[in-house]
Design an enzyme around this catalytic site. Sequence first.
Site, PDB file in Angstrom:
ATOM      1  N   ALA A  69       0.803  -1.224   0.000  1.00 21.40           N
ATOM      2  CA  ALA A  69       0.000   0.000   0.000  1.00 21.40           C
ATOM      3  C   ALA A  69       0.836   1.274   0.000  1.00 21.40           C
ATOM      4  CB  ALA A  69      -0.942  -0.009   1.204  1.00 21.40           C
ATOM      5  N   GLY A  73      -1.913   6.156  -1.766  1.00 23.70           N
ATOM      6  CA  GLY A  73      -2.537   6.838  -2.895  1.00 23.70           C
ATOM      7  C   GLY A  73      -3.652   6.030  -3.524  1.00 23.70           C
ATOM      8  N   LYS A  74      -3.380   4.765  -3.807  1.00 24.62           N
ATOM      9  CA  LYS A  74      -4.401   3.907  -4.417  1.00 24.62           C
ATOM     10  C   LYS A  74      -5.402   3.418  -3.373  1.00 24.62           C
ATOM     11  CE  LYS A  74      -1.357   2.428  -8.167  1.00 24.62           C
ATOM     12  NZ  LYS A  74      -0.169   3.187  -7.711  1.00 24.62           N
ATOM     13  N   ASP A 119       5.389  -8.417   5.617  1.00 19.30           N
ATOM     14  CA  ASP A 119       6.158  -8.620   4.388  1.00 19.30           C
ATOM     15  C   ASP A 119       5.473  -9.631   3.475  1.00 19.30           C
ATOM     16  OD1 ASP A 119       6.570 -11.004   5.656  1.00 19.30           O
ATOM     17  OD2 ASP A 119       8.756 -10.886   5.684  1.00 19.30           O
ATOM     18  N   ASP A 136       0.556  -3.700  -6.148  1.00 20.11           N
ATOM     19  CA  ASP A 136       1.354  -2.640  -6.767  1.00 20.11           C
ATOM     20  C   ASP A 136       2.790  -2.907  -6.341  1.00 20.11           C
ATOM     21  OD1 ASP A 136       2.188  -0.356  -8.015  1.00 20.11           O
ATOM     22  OD2 ASP A 136       1.309   1.028  -6.575  1.00 20.11           O
ATOM     23  N   CYS A 189       5.453   0.185 -12.132  1.00 24.39           N
ATOM     24  CA  CYS A 189       5.784   1.368 -12.933  1.00 24.39           C
ATOM     25  C   CYS A 189       7.113   1.101 -13.648  1.00 24.39           C
ATOM     26  CB  CYS A 189       5.835   2.626 -12.072  1.00 24.39           C
ATOM     27  SG  CYS A 189       6.806   2.478 -10.551  1.00 24.39           S
TER      28      CYS A 189
END
Length: 299
Positions: A69, A73-74, A119, A136, A189
């Site tokens: 997380a 933001g998401k 983790d 993410d 990304c």
Amino acid sequence: LLAALAPIVPGAACTLRSPDGIRLPSLPVSLPDMAVFRTGHFQAQDEAAQMIAYLLSPRPNENVLDACAGLGGKTGHLAQLMAHRGQITAADIHAGRLATLRQEMNRLGVTTVTTLRSDLRSDPGSGGRYDRILLDAPCSGLGVLRRNPDAKWKPLPGGPARFARRQLDLMSRLAPRLRPGGVLVYAVCSFEPEENERVVDASHLTPPEFAHAAAPACGPVSIWEGSLDSRGLQRTIPPRHDTDGIFAARLRRSGEQSGPGVTGRDCPERELFVNANLKARSQNERWHLSPRRLKMTVS
């Protein structure tokens, strides 16, 4: 929100793809100096990152895991799409990030998020039965060089392959925690194939099995136009889409679907932002800013 921002940021306009986004050509004042920011009416987030929440497409009353997380933001966007109903577990290994995330959720007025320091090597709650999981994943970050140009001069020990091993490990650990028929979105990304389709393809080789799931049809127009390839994998390219470079895959676990998200549309039931003159807004509704040419930290 657009009407409130117009006197502060001339040229503010709706984003081209994200139904929730407002694009700023500049930032004359800092975000904390804006009353609409302090009162939790928006977050700062790149437009491509906003599309990830829509790719997962969580529904109200579902149980969702935001597996890495970060600063949230998401996480906040997921809560908005769920109409602030349901449960989101925001997991991260860094306690400092989770502390910042909790502050951010408080600013936004989000009460459906529980944080968990983990983790992901042990089961992060829920008995391994999440309706949807967002991964993410940690990555090389090569898709955000336009916002962090100095990063290209920093050494990358092991290269993308080092990140790929960690990404695949996370995928394998998270898969059993998803309900049969549930949806997992893997996002990074990065442009590198080692971190993109090769991780997704390798995840199909170990049980439980995954299948590619089509992107949901959200919004008044298709927000996926020009960013999906023939396999349904999403890619945004900075010079082509004027966003960060992001790769994402939407996967569905094999088995009979169960849980609160079995029936209904695959997009959240919510009002879409289509007009700056719309006045009726619920107190809990939050919007996302898509920064343009701004150096901002976005998780």
